[in-house]
Design a protein around this motif. Sequence first.
Motif, PDB file in Angstrom:
ATOM      1  N   THR A 264       0.818  -1.221   0.000  1.00  0.00           N
ATOM      2  CA  THR A 264       0.000   0.000   0.000  1.00  0.00           C
ATOM      3  C   THR A 264       0.850   1.269   0.000  1.00  0.00           C
ATOM      4  O   THR A 264       0.314   2.375  -0.019  1.00  0.00           O
ATOM      5  CB  THR A 264      -0.914   0.009   1.229  1.00  0.00           C
ATOM      6  OG1 THR A 264      -0.123  -0.177   2.408  1.00  0.00           O
ATOM      7  CG2 THR A 264      -1.956  -1.097   1.137  1.00  0.00           C
TER       8      THR A 264
ATOM      9  N   HIS B 176       3.674   3.437  -2.049  1.00  0.00           N
ATOM     10  CA  HIS B 176       4.265   3.555  -3.380  1.00  0.00           C
ATOM     11  C   HIS B 176       5.239   4.733  -3.395  1.00  0.00           C
ATOM     12  O   HIS B 176       4.929   5.816  -2.883  1.00  0.00           O
ATOM     13  CB  HIS B 176       3.177   3.778  -4.434  1.00  0.00           C
ATOM     14  CG  HIS B 176       2.076   2.757  -4.375  1.00  0.00           C
ATOM     15  ND1 HIS B 176       2.215   1.478  -4.859  1.00  0.00           N
ATOM     16  CD2 HIS B 176       0.811   2.833  -3.867  1.00  0.00           C
ATOM     17  CE1 HIS B 176       1.102   0.796  -4.659  1.00  0.00           C
ATOM     18  NE2 HIS B 176       0.228   1.599  -4.062  1.00  0.00           N
TER      19      HIS B 176
ATOM     20  N   MET C 285       0.593   6.741   0.183  1.00  0.00           N
ATOM     21  CA  MET C 285       0.108   5.677   1.057  1.00  0.00           C
ATOM     22  C   MET C 285      -1.377   5.475   0.824  1.00  0.00           C
ATOM     23  O   MET C 285      -2.151   6.443   0.871  1.00  0.00           O
ATOM     24  CB  MET C 285       0.359   6.036   2.523  1.00  0.00           C
ATOM     25  CG  MET C 285       1.814   6.237   2.870  1.00  0.00           C
ATOM     26  SD  MET C 285       2.064   6.744   4.583  1.00  0.00           S
ATOM     27  CE  MET C 285       3.859   6.884   4.622  1.00  0.00           C
ATOM     28  N   GLU C 286      -1.777   4.234   0.592  1.00  0.00           N
ATOM     29  CA  GLU C 286      -3.174   3.902   0.353  1.00  0.00           C
ATOM     30  C   GLU C 286      -3.729   3.131   1.554  1.00  0.00           C
ATOM     31  O   GLU C 286      -3.516   1.927   1.671  1.00  0.00           O
ATOM     32  CB  GLU C 286      -3.322   3.060  -0.920  1.00  0.00           C
ATOM     33  CG  GLU C 286      -2.871   3.733  -2.193  1.00  0.00           C
ATOM     34  CD  GLU C 286      -3.016   2.809  -3.389  1.00  0.00           C
ATOM     35  OE1 GLU C 286      -3.433   1.650  -3.183  1.00  0.00           O
ATOM     36  OE2 GLU C 286      -2.715   3.238  -4.514  1.00  0.00           O
ATOM     37  N   GLU C 287      -4.455   3.799   2.415  1.00  0.00           N
ATOM     38  CA  GLU C 287      -5.067   3.140   3.578  1.00  0.00           C
ATOM     39  C   GLU C 287      -4.099   2.151   4.240  1.00  0.00           C
ATOM     40  O   GLU C 287      -4.376   0.960   4.380  1.00  0.00           O
ATOM     41  CB  GLU C 287      -6.358   2.415   3.154  1.00  0.00           C
ATOM     42  CG  GLU C 287      -7.447   3.328   2.633  1.00  0.00           C
ATOM     43  CD  GLU C 287      -7.973   4.262   3.732  1.00  0.00           C
ATOM     44  OE1 GLU C 287      -7.864   3.914   4.926  1.00  0.00           O
ATOM     45  OE2 GLU C 287      -8.494   5.345   3.375  1.00  0.00           O
ATOM     46  N   THR C 288      -2.991   2.674   4.653  1.00  0.00           N
ATOM     47  CA  THR C 288      -1.934   1.852   5.251  1.00  0.00           C
ATOM     48  C   THR C 288      -2.046   1.880   6.771  1.00  0.00           C
ATOM     49  O   THR C 288      -2.289   2.939   7.357  1.00  0.00           O
ATOM     50  CB  THR C 288      -0.546   2.366   4.824  1.00  0.00           C
ATOM     51  OG1 THR C 288      -0.508   2.469   3.397  1.00  0.00           O
ATOM     52  CG2 THR C 288       0.556   1.446   5.304  1.00  0.00           C
ATOM     53  N   SER C 289      -1.874   0.735   7.402  1.00  0.00           N
ATOM     54  CA  SER C 289      -1.955   0.682   8.866  1.00  0.00           C
ATOM     55  C   SER C 289      -0.827   1.502   9.476  1.00  0.00           C
ATOM     56  O   SER C 289       0.271   1.604   8.918  1.00  0.00           O
ATOM     57  CB  SER C 289      -1.877  -0.760   9.365  1.00  0.00           C
ATOM     58  OG  SER C 289      -0.590  -1.291   9.156  1.00  0.00           O
TER      59      SER C 289
ATOM     60  N   GLU D  29       2.483  -0.317  10.048  1.00  0.00           N
ATOM     61  CA  GLU D  29       3.294  -0.466   8.835  1.00  0.00           C
ATOM     62  C   GLU D  29       3.963   0.850   8.444  1.00  0.00           C
ATOM     63  O   GLU D  29       5.108   0.869   7.989  1.00  0.00           O
ATOM     64  CB  GLU D  29       2.434  -0.980   7.681  1.00  0.00           C
ATOM     65  CG  GLU D  29       1.992  -2.428   7.842  1.00  0.00           C
ATOM     66  CD  GLU D  29       1.117  -2.901   6.702  1.00  0.00           C
ATOM     67  OE1 GLU D  29       1.259  -4.078   6.309  1.00  0.00           O
ATOM     68  OE2 GLU D  29       0.289  -2.099   6.207  1.00  0.00           O
TER      69      GLU D  29
ATOM     70  N   ARG E 194      -5.614   3.587  10.349  1.00  0.00           N
ATOM     71  CA  ARG E 194      -4.947   3.564   9.053  1.00  0.00           C
ATOM     72  C   ARG E 194      -4.803   4.996   8.556  1.00  0.00           C
ATOM     73  O   ARG E 194      -5.466   5.915   9.052  1.00  0.00           O
ATOM     74  CB  ARG E 194      -5.749   2.727   8.043  1.00  0.00           C
ATOM     75  CG  ARG E 194      -6.089   1.333   8.556  1.00  0.00           C
ATOM     76  CD  ARG E 194      -6.851   0.522   7.525  1.00  0.00           C
ATOM     77  NE  ARG E 194      -5.961  -0.060   6.538  1.00  0.00           N
ATOM     78  CZ  ARG E 194      -5.272  -1.184   6.738  1.00  0.00           C
ATOM     79  NH1 ARG E 194      -5.364  -1.826   7.889  1.00  0.00           N
ATOM     80  NH2 ARG E 194      -4.505  -1.668   5.794  1.00  0.00           N
TER      81      ARG E 194
ATOM     82  N   LYS F  25      -4.133   7.525   4.911  1.00  0.00           N
ATOM     83  CA  LYS F  25      -3.998   7.713   3.475  1.00  0.00           C
ATOM     84  C   LYS F  25      -3.405   9.092   3.248  1.00  0.00           C
ATOM     85  O   LYS F  25      -3.867  10.087   3.814  1.00  0.00           O
ATOM     86  CB  LYS F  25      -5.358   7.590   2.793  1.00  0.00           C
ATOM     87  CG  LYS F  25      -5.313   7.724   1.274  1.00  0.00           C
ATOM     88  CD  LYS F  25      -6.704   7.534   0.669  1.00  0.00           C
ATOM     89  CE  LYS F  25      -6.668   7.641  -0.839  1.00  0.00           C
ATOM     90  NZ  LYS F  25      -8.019   7.447  -1.441  1.00  0.00           N
TER      91      LYS F  25
END
Length: 344
Positions: A255, A257, A265-269, A272, A296, A298
Motif C-alpha cells: 500500500t 508507493h 500511502m493507500e489506507e496503510t496501517s 506499517e 490507518r 492515506k
Amino acid sequence: MNRKQLLNKFLANQCSAEEAKLVFSWLNENPKLLDDLISEDDWTSYIAQEKNVKRRNGNISKIFTVFVIFGLLFFCSNLFEEPHGQIAQDIIRKTYYNPLSRPKEIITDDESHLILAPGALVQVRIKSNLDFRYVKVLEGKVQFEVAKDPSKPFIVESDQLTTTALGTQFIVNYTSRSKDVLVQLLEGKVRVAHIMQSAEHVKILKPGQQIHFSAASQMVLSDFGNTSKGADRLVNFLPRLISTAKEKEYSYPMTIHQSANWLEMEETSLSEIIQYINHELDMPVSYDSLLVRNYRLKGRFRRNAAMDLQDKTQLAESILQLIVEVNPFKLEKQQNTYILKPKK
C-alpha cells in the motif's frame, strides 16, 4: 562525603552506579583502602557464602578478590535475580559488571543478549511498560544482539553518543577515562547521534562500518570490513556470532508507493507506516502496537529523488505530523526518539 564514608556506603549496597564506579577507580589505584573496613572474620564468613567467586591458581591476591566480591554486592547480584527496591519513576534499573577474565552474557527482559567484555559496566532499563529499551555503557566493550521489536527502539548511550537500533547486532566500546567511543555494526542498521543532534552529528551505519568518537576527532565514519584488525578483534571477542557482516532486507507494504518525487500511502496501517519510517527514513519511533492496530492513514507526500538524512528526517516528521492531526494521538520526543501516545 569522604572516601571512608563512600566505601562504607558501597559495602552497604547503597551506592549509585556512578558512585560505585568511582569506588572501583579508587580500588584500582589503592587496593588497601578496604583493609580498615573488613575484618578477617567478615572476610572468612563472606567467602564461605560466595561459591561463585574462586581463586584461580593462587595468582589472585586477597585484595583483588575482596574488590570483586564486594563489587558483586552491588553489581552481580543482578545477573540472575530481579533487583529489589530500585524503582524510580516506574523504571527499573539493573546494573551489571563483569569482573571475570572472559566475556559474560546477560539476557535482558526482552530476550536481547548483551555480551560484556572483562571489566565492562552497563546500566539496563528494559521493561514492557516503557516506551523504549535503554542501556547505558559506563565502561568497556559490550556486544549487543537486539531482540526484534519494531515498536520499541533499542537505545544505547555511551558518553555523548546514542546508538539506536530495532533488531540488530553491534558493538559499543567506551573508555571513560579518555571519553573515546567506538561503535561497530555487524548486522542490520543503526543510527548513531551526538547529543548536539545537528545533521552533521547523526550517522547511519551499515554492516561493516564503524564510528569512532573522541574529543579531538568528533565522529569519524570508516569501514572495518571482515579481514581488518577491527574484525579480528570482533571475532575473538565473541566467536559464536557470525563474523560476516550483513544487512537484512526490508520490504515495505504493497500500500506504499514511491516515485522519484512522491511517496503515496493507500489506507496503510499505522504500524506499517511507522516501520517504514524506522527502516526507510532512519527515524526511530516508539509506539504501542495495540493502541494503533485499528488506525490507518492515506496520504501523499513530496520527496526528493536523492534523499539525504536531513530530507529523510523532514519526510518522517511530516508523516508523523499528519498521523497526530487526523488521529487521537500526540507526539513526544525523548532520547532522540519520537514516541506516539494517546491524547488525554
